[in-house]
Design a protein around this motif. Structure first.
Motif, PDB file in Angstrom:
ATOM      1  N   LEU A 154      75.338 -78.404  12.217  1.00  0.00           N
ATOM      2  CA  LEU A 154      76.270 -79.552  12.026  1.00  0.00           C
ATOM      3  C   LEU A 154      76.768 -79.820  10.615  1.00  0.00           C
ATOM      4  O   LEU A 154      77.744 -80.758  10.594  1.00  0.00           O
ATOM      5  CB  LEU A 154      75.656 -80.826  12.452  1.00  0.00           C
ATOM      6  CG  LEU A 154      75.198 -80.751  13.954  1.00  0.00           C
ATOM      7  CD1 LEU A 154      74.221 -81.853  14.385  1.00  0.00           C
ATOM      8  CD2 LEU A 154      76.351 -80.834  15.051  1.00  0.00           C
ATOM      9  N   VAL A 155      76.302 -79.137   9.743  1.00  0.00           N
ATOM     10  CA  VAL A 155      76.761 -79.285   8.133  1.00  0.00           C
ATOM     11  C   VAL A 155      78.248 -79.086   8.097  1.00  0.00           C
ATOM     12  O   VAL A 155      79.068 -79.982   7.282  1.00  0.00           O
ATOM     13  CB  VAL A 155      75.852 -78.418   7.199  1.00  0.00           C
ATOM     14  CG1 VAL A 155      76.295 -78.766   5.959  1.00  0.00           C
ATOM     15  CG2 VAL A 155      74.335 -78.784   7.475  1.00  0.00           C
ATOM     16  N   LEU A 160      79.647 -87.491  -0.108  1.00  0.00           N
ATOM     17  CA  LEU A 160      78.725 -87.720   1.250  1.00  0.00           C
ATOM     18  C   LEU A 160      77.769 -86.639   1.023  1.00  0.00           C
ATOM     19  O   LEU A 160      77.966 -85.760   0.602  1.00  0.00           O
ATOM     20  CB  LEU A 160      79.405 -87.708   2.526  1.00  0.00           C
ATOM     21  CG  LEU A 160      79.868 -86.306   2.727  1.00  0.00           C
ATOM     22  CD1 LEU A 160      79.916 -86.383   4.418  1.00  0.00           C
ATOM     23  CD2 LEU A 160      81.264 -85.955   2.422  1.00  0.00           C
ATOM     24  N   ASP A 161      76.676 -86.735   1.789  1.00  0.00           N
ATOM     25  CA  ASP A 161      75.560 -85.851   2.028  1.00  0.00           C
ATOM     26  C   ASP A 161      75.326 -85.686   3.476  1.00  0.00           C
ATOM     27  O   ASP A 161      74.745 -86.345   4.121  1.00  0.00           O
ATOM     28  CB  ASP A 161      74.316 -86.395   1.420  1.00  0.00           C
ATOM     29  CG  ASP A 161      73.134 -85.483   1.734  1.00  0.00           C
ATOM     30  OD1 ASP A 161      73.233 -84.625   2.254  1.00  0.00           O
ATOM     31  OD2 ASP A 161      72.094 -85.820   1.233  1.00  0.00           O
ATOM     32  N   ALA A 162      76.255 -84.494   3.987  1.00  0.00           N
ATOM     33  CA  ALA A 162      76.091 -84.235   5.306  1.00  0.00           C
ATOM     34  C   ALA A 162      74.887 -83.728   5.627  1.00  0.00           C
ATOM     35  O   ALA A 162      74.614 -83.812   6.924  1.00  0.00           O
ATOM     36  CB  ALA A 162      77.509 -83.612   5.516  1.00  0.00           C
ATOM     37  N   VAL A 203      61.165 -77.743   1.960  1.00  0.00           N
ATOM     38  CA  VAL A 203      61.556 -79.166   2.281  1.00  0.00           C
ATOM     39  C   VAL A 203      62.745 -79.075   3.170  1.00  0.00           C
ATOM     40  O   VAL A 203      63.681 -78.279   2.618  1.00  0.00           O
ATOM     41  CB  VAL A 203      61.510 -80.281   1.395  1.00  0.00           C
ATOM     42  CG1 VAL A 203      61.972 -81.448   2.046  1.00  0.00           C
ATOM     43  CG2 VAL A 203      60.044 -80.504   0.742  1.00  0.00           C
ATOM     44  N   ASP A 204      62.873 -79.798   4.350  1.00  0.00           N
ATOM     45  CA  ASP A 204      64.057 -79.786   5.127  1.00  0.00           C
ATOM     46  C   ASP A 204      64.759 -78.442   5.457  1.00  0.00           C
ATOM     47  O   ASP A 204      65.989 -78.311   5.418  1.00  0.00           O
ATOM     48  CB  ASP A 204      64.941 -80.652   4.488  1.00  0.00           C
ATOM     49  CG  ASP A 204      64.640 -82.301   4.518  1.00  0.00           C
ATOM     50  OD1 ASP A 204      64.077 -82.519   5.216  1.00  0.00           O
ATOM     51  OD2 ASP A 204      65.080 -82.987   3.638  1.00  0.00           O
ATOM     52  N   ALA A 205      63.819 -77.531   5.737  1.00  0.00           N
ATOM     53  CA  ALA A 205      64.365 -76.166   6.092  1.00  0.00           C
ATOM     54  C   ALA A 205      65.522 -76.324   7.141  1.00  0.00           C
ATOM     55  O   ALA A 205      66.374 -75.545   7.056  1.00  0.00           O
ATOM     56  CB  ALA A 205      63.057 -75.281   6.572  1.00  0.00           C
ATOM     57  N   GLN A 206      65.305 -77.050   8.118  1.00  0.00           N
ATOM     58  CA  GLN A 206      66.386 -77.121   9.370  1.00  0.00           C
ATOM     59  C   GLN A 206      67.567 -77.237   9.209  1.00  0.00           C
ATOM     60  O   GLN A 206      68.689 -76.863   9.936  1.00  0.00           O
ATOM     61  CB  GLN A 206      65.907 -77.998  10.313  1.00  0.00           C
ATOM     62  CG  GLN A 206      66.319 -78.206  11.693  1.00  0.00           C
ATOM     63  CD  GLN A 206      66.043 -76.870  12.379  1.00  0.00           C
ATOM     64  OE1 GLN A 206      65.122 -76.362  12.383  1.00  0.00           O
ATOM     65  NE2 GLN A 206      67.137 -76.565  13.098  1.00  0.00           N
ATOM     66  N   GLN A 207      67.880 -78.081   8.143  1.00  0.00           N
ATOM     67  CA  GLN A 207      69.298 -78.506   7.580  1.00  0.00           C
ATOM     68  C   GLN A 207      69.789 -77.617   6.579  1.00  0.00           C
ATOM     69  O   GLN A 207      70.798 -77.715   6.134  1.00  0.00           O
ATOM     70  CB  GLN A 207      69.150 -79.852   7.189  1.00  0.00           C
ATOM     71  CG  GLN A 207      68.531 -80.430   5.886  1.00  0.00           C
ATOM     72  CD  GLN A 207      68.109 -81.733   6.129  1.00  0.00           C
ATOM     73  OE1 GLN A 207      68.086 -82.419   7.093  1.00  0.00           O
ATOM     74  NE2 GLN A 207      68.133 -82.493   4.948  1.00  0.00           N
ATOM     75  N   ALA A 208      68.999 -76.876   5.938  1.00  0.00           N
ATOM     76  CA  ALA A 208      69.535 -76.208   4.661  1.00  0.00           C
ATOM     77  C   ALA A 208      70.577 -74.945   4.955  1.00  0.00           C
ATOM     78  O   ALA A 208      70.288 -74.483   6.328  1.00  0.00           O
ATOM     79  CB  ALA A 208      68.401 -75.570   3.947  1.00  0.00           C
ATOM     80  N   ILE A 209      71.769 -74.700   4.429  1.00  0.00           N
ATOM     81  CA  ILE A 209      72.417 -73.446   4.717  1.00  0.00           C
ATOM     82  C   ILE A 209      72.484 -72.548   3.601  1.00  0.00           C
ATOM     83  O   ILE A 209      72.166 -72.726   2.642  1.00  0.00           O
ATOM     84  CB  ILE A 209      73.963 -74.085   5.012  1.00  0.00           C
ATOM     85  CG1 ILE A 209      74.372 -74.886   3.787  1.00  0.00           C
ATOM     86  CG2 ILE A 209      73.912 -75.311   6.116  1.00  0.00           C
ATOM     87  CD1 ILE A 209      75.907 -75.047   3.781  1.00  0.00           C
ATOM     88  N   THR A 210      72.953 -71.317   3.886  1.00  0.00           N
ATOM     89  CA  THR A 210      73.047 -70.301   2.946  1.00  0.00           C
ATOM     90  C   THR A 210      74.348 -70.677   1.885  1.00  0.00           C
ATOM     91  O   THR A 210      75.253 -70.961   2.329  1.00  0.00           O
ATOM     92  CB  THR A 210      73.281 -69.102   3.634  1.00  0.00           C
ATOM     93  OG1 THR A 210      74.264 -68.910   4.290  1.00  0.00           O
ATOM     94  CG2 THR A 210      72.291 -68.684   4.602  1.00  0.00           C
TER      95      THR A 210
END
Lengths: 330, 330, 330, 330
Positions: free
Chosen positions: C273-274, C262-264, C302-309
């Motif tokens: 939410l990840v 899966l790609d959460a 791209v997609d900054a909002q969903q990236a995590i550290t």
């Protein structure tokens, strides 16, 4: 399960044998030689069937709605309207009853441009408990007076089974809203009346669910049912509030004998779309339509964005009647 | 972000300042005093704007599609058709090219009942790899010959950017199918051509995504774009294959200057629904429609269930033209 | 149509008879006494079947995906990973390759917290043609170097069948994105390779369509397929970008022998939410997951909002491994 | 509209000024220096605001549900359960009350494997009027006795506002089903009670609509609300009855202070999927779950396909508790 093409006594005996073997079977019996448009037959039942007998398997449970057993249209007659006879019925009025003067004025104006039924809500189903909830019985009284004065029928929504009797004292036609399409207590309550019911399709109801909701009303003995498509929920509601499902109108007209109307105002959610959506629904075969009208749309208590003026309504009615005549080949 | 109401040099300078502060900004500049129907202005930009300057924020990125900057309709002219000029364009033919004789016969028959464009697939997008995939270039040749013999334009689907050149040798109009609406490589490939493209809406594409897919074609310099609504995916596909979104037709006609057509055959998935859905789409404002035709529908290689006969098509065309005239107030 | 429980010669003869009567039949033959979980049998075929023979009707066409004929898991082995053997595989990295230094640093960091596969896009599928489209082959080179330096496998998306060869020169695993799930030309192109493919589910693809898309790859002879659930389109995307369909993960694990990941990140669309979505997917039975990582998420291209550290990723990996062990009863 | 960061008198005065100018404004006032997670401020109100005052615009109307003003969890205490305190609550039992003996036996068995709440329907909401509608008050009596004998709380669905009083005589917890999520008369009726309510999410309800439905209960003064995700309607229901939306669980836990549970039985619609879906929901952060149990699932009156045995439930509970501990970092 439906047994056809047998006389009543034979069908009953067959039914009893089948039910004895499987108590959950839903069995209907019908008169000999009934013409059925599409019948799937089986020959491996646990009992022997007489020659010519047909059993319909997997029929959806809304058997009272089907043209298979009721090929002719259901025609509903109210004091000022005939619904389902091939004509085009127009229901119009304000979203909510705002005042006696206002609804009286609206009644006169919508009558002038072709409506025979005056809509208006005195009990409003609102997503938020803090939104305006309607004016209650005072609205019913004003609505009734306005309809009578203008020579119109009255249709109004009922939200609570405990309100069915009081609404019944005033209205000509009950309305069940989209959020209550599967409010079975309410469906049973209007099913116990002998008065027409506009049943709006649930926001994400399948057509089978829609017909089974109608069946709750019919099962109570009230078959004066008017189905109303009002737009379904889809993945895109940026430019339209809901997605008007004209295919549903076409399918329902083929499957059922009930009149099918549309409410383009709620599907559109936007004034500029009410004309094309209403005309599309009529072209798809609708028996009529409902419109939200306001003399000063931007001041409407509810749904201001989608209300149109009586003049705008007049233009729709003119074109809709022309399209309706073309569709019917007149 | 779009800067308007300024001369070009001023707009350019403003754009450069804004971009310098935020390299991701998408900035467009437009001529002075351009009339804009709906403009949201801001006054808290990081730079000072001249008096009268307007900046449109949150405009969807498909700026070339919008009537805001291109109020007049895009009119596309092919040898036998004018698309988007207010007339009603009819594209018809078999789902797939089956043989040279068959497509030639179909061409003659659809021409006789009003089509000016001959559809037909030589490269078929099929859900299963084991389904019939089309006859390839032999089909293109037969399709071209049939169109020419009957005096029709040719439209055919292209699936692979590597096929764009060969399809370009034969066709008058490219078609991008619903499954490829966001096949960006393919969109860029047809965007590099200077030939009309029918772009079908993706099965669950929002209108913004649809217009941005069109923008991929326009960004390549090819603005001969025909948008085609063909039914969307919803929660109920028991009685219709897809849900025809007539609201999308109405919205697209208001938002964009491109011609908007519908394909009711794929939306319906069922012969008996093609008439009401096509008429509904025309009533909603479509500039034309596409139909799957077969002289012997039950024997069609693909999509037999939804193909209609030329005679059936003739009835649709007659009514559709009457409704189109009513919608346009003619 | 599938014939089972017969020796090969008998099954072949039966198949030939059936096909002779109906050329469109899809017939598969299988070895005697194959254990089949759920089999629907018929006894009214146009030919006589030997005692014990079973025919599976209405099987979806993706026969190579089914556990019915391939009960054991497909296990895919890459230089640094074993996928589908019961372990938990972690693919992580930036959404897009931004620079050689950046991807190298990200590789080191995701390796330190448990990833064995380095993700990153050099060709980006963007809804708008004006959005950043990726850095192309320079990105592939940097991606490859970063993966090698950190001891990771490389996975990257390919958008265009014409790019398959160049991507093949660098990557260990191809990725087909959600918008291209039914880009059949692209599926055939990676099906011609002998290298693992991550196939992301289309935004509104049914599971049957998903498996048939996989079948396009398998039909080319490439059965190293990794299915990836990444969230579907629903009616509510206000708080999550897509709706993670954990039921699909559970169903696919039962129906197919392919690894399911899966790609959460894309389902969530929101950093906070990840963690819960990834853990939910692992609890539903996923064989691994993919994460978008950025050392400075707010600065991601791209997609900054969903990236995590990477640190956030480390916490997820720890919990995910514990949950995975519980689910497997270890 | 919400005014924050002001003392009560100031906020009241500001509210009065704003309301005087716009009677439709919904204005809430809150104590000074309240910590708010995400606040959008405006500075162009028709009145002047004191320094530091904040106004939240566009807040969804379900203000009583938000953690912004109620950061700590709502904890609901019943005789045998504590719901929302960080523990894992298990509600289990038959779909419908079939007989006093049967529910008593079920109660003993689900208690043995970890349930503290006994579910069971005496009034059943069925799509068809011809389906089993429940046994009514006799079922309530049997349900109550079974719960007491086993040391369990009782939860049961109420369908009709006229039944709220009678159900209230027996139950510990009301349940509002998915079809009645926007049955506002019913919501108001349970809102007038001071007893916990399990509110199931509507089949296609957005999270905002879900919270606004909860707000109808809260507006009546009853804030003992338990939100239950039970699967939403999507475009694919071939392998699962509904699509379990684990993202909703994660979002609701962040947005609201109410306990959030899941019902995987109805989402799955299939026995073999109940384990993975329940574990996925717990991994996403649910405070508990509901299961349909039957000692002989295939003989269940309703929803036989999705009922599981007590032994199967026991395995789920064991794994769910382990996962819950991991999620909480215990």
């Amino acid at each position: 399960m439906i047994i056809t093409n047998q006389d009543s006594a034979t069908a009953t005996a067959l039914k009893d044998q089948l039910v004895a073997q499987n108590p959950d079977l839903l069995v209907f019996q019908h008169a000999q030689n009934l013409a059925l448009p599409t019948v799937k037959t089986v020959d491996s039942l646990p009992i022997a069937l007489p020659a010519g007998a047909q059993v319909i398997l997997n029929h959806h449970a809304a058997v009272q709605s089907t043209r298979a057993f009721h090929p002719e249209n259901t025609v509903i007659t109210t004091p000022h309207s005939v619904i389902g006879d091939g004509g085009l019925v127009i229901m119009a009025g304000p979203d909510s009853i705002e005042s006696a003067d206002h609804v009286a004025q609206m009644a006169t104006e919508v009558h002038a441009v072709g409506a025979t039924v005056l809509r208006g809500g005195s009990f409003k189903p609102r997503t938020s408990p803090y939104s305006f909830q309607g004016v209650g019985e005072a609205g019913l009284i004003a609505h009734r007076q306005a309809a009578d004065a203008a020579g119109l029928d009255m249709v109004t929504e009922v939200l609570d089974p405990r309100d069915v009797d009081i609404v019944d004292q005033y209205t000509d036609i009950f309305q069940i809203g989209t959020r209550n399409m599967q409010n079975f207590a309410l469906l049973k309550a209007v099913g116990a009346k002998r008065k027409p019911v506009v049943l709006k399709r649930g926001m994400s109801a399948t057509l089978d669910e829609f017909l089974q909701a109608a069946e709750y009303i019919a099962a109570g003995g009230n078959t004066q049912i008017i189905l109303m498509e009002r737009g379904i929920r889809s993945f895109d509601n940026k430019y339209t509030r809901n997605t008007l499902d004209v295919g549903a109108i076409a399918v329902l007209k083929q499957m059922t004998h009930y009149p099918v109307l549309l409410d383009a105002s709620h599907a559109a959610g936007e004034r500029a779309l009410v004309t094309p959506l209403t005309l599309a629904g009529v072209a798809a075969g609708a028996d009529g339509f409902m419109l939200e009208i306001h003399d000063n749309p931007d001041a409407a208590f509810v749904d201001a964005q989608q209300a149109i003026t009586p003049a705008h309504m007049g233009e729709i009615v003119t074109k809709a009647r022309q399209i309706h005549a073309i569709v019917r080949g007149e």
